[in-house]
Design an enzyme around this catalytic site. Structure first.
Site, PDB file in Angstrom:
ATOM      1  N   TYR A  78       0.834  -1.206   0.000  1.00 25.60           N
ATOM      2  CA  TYR A  78       0.000   0.000   0.000  1.00 25.60           C
ATOM      3  C   TYR A  78       0.867   1.254   0.000  1.00 25.60           C
ATOM      4  O   TYR A  78       0.673   2.168  -0.804  1.00 25.60           O
ATOM      5  CB  TYR A  78      -0.932  -0.011   1.216  1.00 25.60           C
ATOM      6  N   CYS A  79       1.845   1.307   0.908  1.00 28.36           N
ATOM      7  CA  CYS A  79       2.690   2.492   1.019  1.00 28.36           C
ATOM      8  C   CYS A  79       3.653   2.606  -0.162  1.00 28.36           C
ATOM      9  O   CYS A  79       3.982   3.714  -0.589  1.00 28.36           O
ATOM     10  CB  CYS A  79       3.459   2.462   2.335  1.00 28.36           C
ATOM     11  N   VAL A  80       4.105   1.473  -0.706  1.00 26.38           N
ATOM     12  CA  VAL A  80       4.952   1.517  -1.895  1.00 26.38           C
ATOM     13  C   VAL A  80       4.198   2.179  -3.043  1.00 26.38           C
ATOM     14  O   VAL A  80       4.725   3.060  -3.740  1.00 26.38           O
ATOM     15  CB  VAL A  80       5.426   0.110  -2.288  1.00 26.38           C
ATOM     16  N   HIS A  83       3.723   6.047  -2.380  1.00 28.63           N
ATOM     17  CA  HIS A  83       4.896   6.914  -2.480  1.00 28.63           C
ATOM     18  C   HIS A  83       5.578   6.832  -3.840  1.00 28.63           C
ATOM     19  O   HIS A  83       6.321   7.752  -4.205  1.00 28.63           O
ATOM     20  CB  HIS A  83       5.826   6.665  -1.287  1.00 28.63           C
TER      21      HIS A  83
END
Length: 347
Positions: A78-80, A83
């Protein structure tokens, strides 16, 4: 869990959501919404995210590289995805896609930042041989960004689905690029430091970290450490000791997938203490392995959403404190502000 939506938010929760929409460019930030049952924890997380990543004079591109590198190391899809899109928003489209493909940036400075960021997960490997890969005067922002995402990755992995968009649309370079263009104006606008601090519950009783003392990042980090650390009260004394001992001996490696991990301390605890200890340990070391069954076992005795969020936050901040100690174990060798050291090997 039932988070507070932006439409239903009031008071401090609404204030956090409103500032996040203005400064981050997103009216709905799911990772913040998951923290809404605990407003003090929500505000402290947002404050550290804003003051580390968004505000101040340090390069937003450089800080996004760090956020992405930490998210890759922590295996947080999710964070990959988020960002990678935000790196597109800074205007450096090729850099975003190189990192998304698992490559090494062509620019030595970006390569050094990425190598340092990914190494922060593993104990003893985060110190580059020739000092920080960023100007010393920006230590608060860069170290703060790394520690912010060691915390946020764990919350996101434990409570959010892997996919940021339906049908895994974020896997498309075109979608990521278009998303970045939508966010570009907001991401490229410099934000003054300190504007999130009035959202905090008040001065933290824990001291600011030496690496960010006297800065808004330091104030926000102390607030998050206090708010997240309060979750320890949800565990019995033996369970707390087991969590601290296990995380304290952790080398940063991802646990093996087999063998029913964690098979150590929870099995040695009284039955009533095992669900909480297991969730805290999973949040600290392998949050992507939290299951519905783990959550249900905890909720049998703790049905409040706020208790679930606080327990996971306690596990996450316990791991973050270990990462902080590893990153700062030795003082940086003199290299001069703005120097570009050779990046360490990727883990």
């Amino acid at each position: 869990m039932t988070p507070v939506t932006p439409e239903a938010a009031t008071g401090r929760i609404a204030d956090v959501y409103g500032q996040a929409a203005t400064d981050f460019g997103l009216a709905r930030m799911p990772v913040l919404m998951t923290l809404s049952p605990a407003p003090d924890l929500l505000a402290a997380t947002w404050a550290l995210l804003r003051e580390s990543l968004v505000a101040g004079p340090a390069s937003r591109t450089g800080r996004e590289v760090v956020a992405l590198g930490v998210s890759v190391a922590n295996r947080c899809p999710y964070c990959v995805a988020a960002h990678t899109t935000l790196l597109h928003a800074t205007g450096d489209h090729e850099l975003a896609e190189v990192i998304a493909r698992g490559g090494t940036p062509a620019d030595p400075g970006h390569a050094a930042l990425l190598g340092w960021a990914t190494a922060t997960r593993t104990a003893g490997t985060a110190r580059p041989p020739r000092g920080w890969p960023f100007p010393e005067e920006h230590t608060a922002e860069y170290v703060g960004t790394a520690l912010t995402f060691h915390f946020i990755n764990r919350i996101a992995s434990a409570l959010l689905a892997d996919s940021m968009l339906p049908g895994r649309l974020q896997d498309s370079r075109l979608v990521r690029s278009l998303g970045g263009r939508v966010l570009a104006r907001t991401v490229r606008r410099r934000r003054p430091a300190g504007e999130s601090l009035p959202l905090l519950a008040g001065p933290a009783t824990t001291p600011e970290p030496a690496w960010a003392a006297g800065t808004p990042v330091g104030t926000a980090f102390a607030a998050l450490r206090e708010a997240a650390g309060a979750g320890r009260a949800l565990l019995g004394e033996r369970a707390r000791a087991a969590v601290l001992e296990t995380v304290g001996g952790w080398d940063g490696e991802h646990p093996a997938m087999g063998g029913g991990w964690p098979a150590g301390p929870p099995a040695d605890l009284p039955a009533a203490d095992r669900p909480g200890a297991r969730l805290a340990l999973l949040a600290a070391l392998a949050p992507y392995r939290v299951t519905d069954a783990d959550v249900a076992a905890w909720r049998a005795g703790h049905p409040d959403d706020a208790d679930l969020v606080r327990l996971l936050a306690y596990g996450a901040i316990t791991a973050v404190e270990g990462v902080e100690a590893s990153v700062l174990r030795d003082p940086p060798a003199p290299s001069g502000a703005g120097s570009r050291p050779t990046p360490p090997p990727s883990p």
